[in-house]
Design a protein around this motif. Structure first.
Motif, PDB file in Angstrom:
ATOM      1  N   ALA A  27       0.831  -1.205   0.000  1.00  0.00           N
ATOM      2  CA  ALA A  27       0.000   0.000   0.000  1.00  0.00           C
ATOM      3  C   ALA A  27       0.864   1.253   0.000  1.00  0.00           C
ATOM      4  CB  ALA A  27      -0.934  -0.008   1.205  1.00  0.00           C
ATOM      5  N   ARG A  28       1.942   1.256   0.787  1.00  0.00           N
ATOM      6  CA  ARG A  28       2.859   2.391   0.818  1.00  0.00           C
ATOM      7  C   ARG A  28       3.469   2.626  -0.560  1.00  0.00           C
ATOM      8  NH1 ARG A  28       5.200   0.243   5.140  1.00  0.00           N
ATOM      9  NH2 ARG A  28       3.857   0.866   6.819  1.00  0.00           N
TER      10      ARG A  28
ATOM     11  N   THR B 176       0.858   4.201  -2.863  1.00  0.00           N
ATOM     12  CA  THR B 176       0.580   5.620  -2.601  1.00  0.00           C
ATOM     13  C   THR B 176       1.793   6.496  -2.862  1.00  0.00           C
ATOM     14  OG1 THR B 176       1.039   5.348  -0.235  1.00  0.00           O
ATOM     15  CG2 THR B 176      -1.267   5.190  -0.937  1.00  0.00           C
TER      16      THR B 176
ATOM     17  N   ASP C  77       2.261   7.566   3.815  1.00  0.00           N
ATOM     18  CA  ASP C  77       1.562   6.861   4.897  1.00  0.00           C
ATOM     19  C   ASP C  77       0.307   7.620   5.328  1.00  0.00           C
ATOM     20  OD1 ASP C  77       3.336   4.760   4.919  1.00  0.00           O
ATOM     21  OD2 ASP C  77       4.554   5.595   6.537  1.00  0.00           O
TER      22      ASP C  77
ATOM     23  N   LEU D 220      -2.389   7.225   2.698  1.00  0.00           N
ATOM     24  CA  LEU D 220      -3.041   5.928   2.826  1.00  0.00           C
ATOM     25  C   LEU D 220      -4.066   5.936   3.957  1.00  0.00           C
ATOM     26  CD1 LEU D 220      -3.302   2.976   2.021  1.00  0.00           C
ATOM     27  CD2 LEU D 220      -1.382   2.486   3.538  1.00  0.00           C
TER      28      LEU D 220
END
Length: 67
Positions: free
Chosen positions: A7-8, A11, A27, A30
């Motif tokens: 996910a990091r 993004t 972060d 997200l």
């Protein structure tokens, strides 16, 4: 690779392209994107149906207004 790392990474790409404002923390981005979903699931106990998904996608895809 765990979900947080994936996910990091996902993004970080828009941040590198300059899509969000300079200095945006991937972060924090997200967390901001996930918050409405978790709120709806955990706090209000609403389901995430097609209407909710379309509304969220629409809210996130609107162009930013210049202050």
């Amino acid at each position: 690779m765990d979900w947080a790392t994936r996910a990091r990474t996902a993004t970080a790409f828009p941040v590198e392209r300059g899509e969000p404002p300079a200095g945006t923390d991937p972060d924090e981005l997200l967390k901001t994107l996930a918050a409405p979903i978790y709120f709806q699931l955990l706090i209000t106990a609403e389901t995430i149906d097609d209407t909710a998904r379309v509304a969220l996608a629409g809210a996130l895809s609107r162009p930013r207004e210049n202050p």
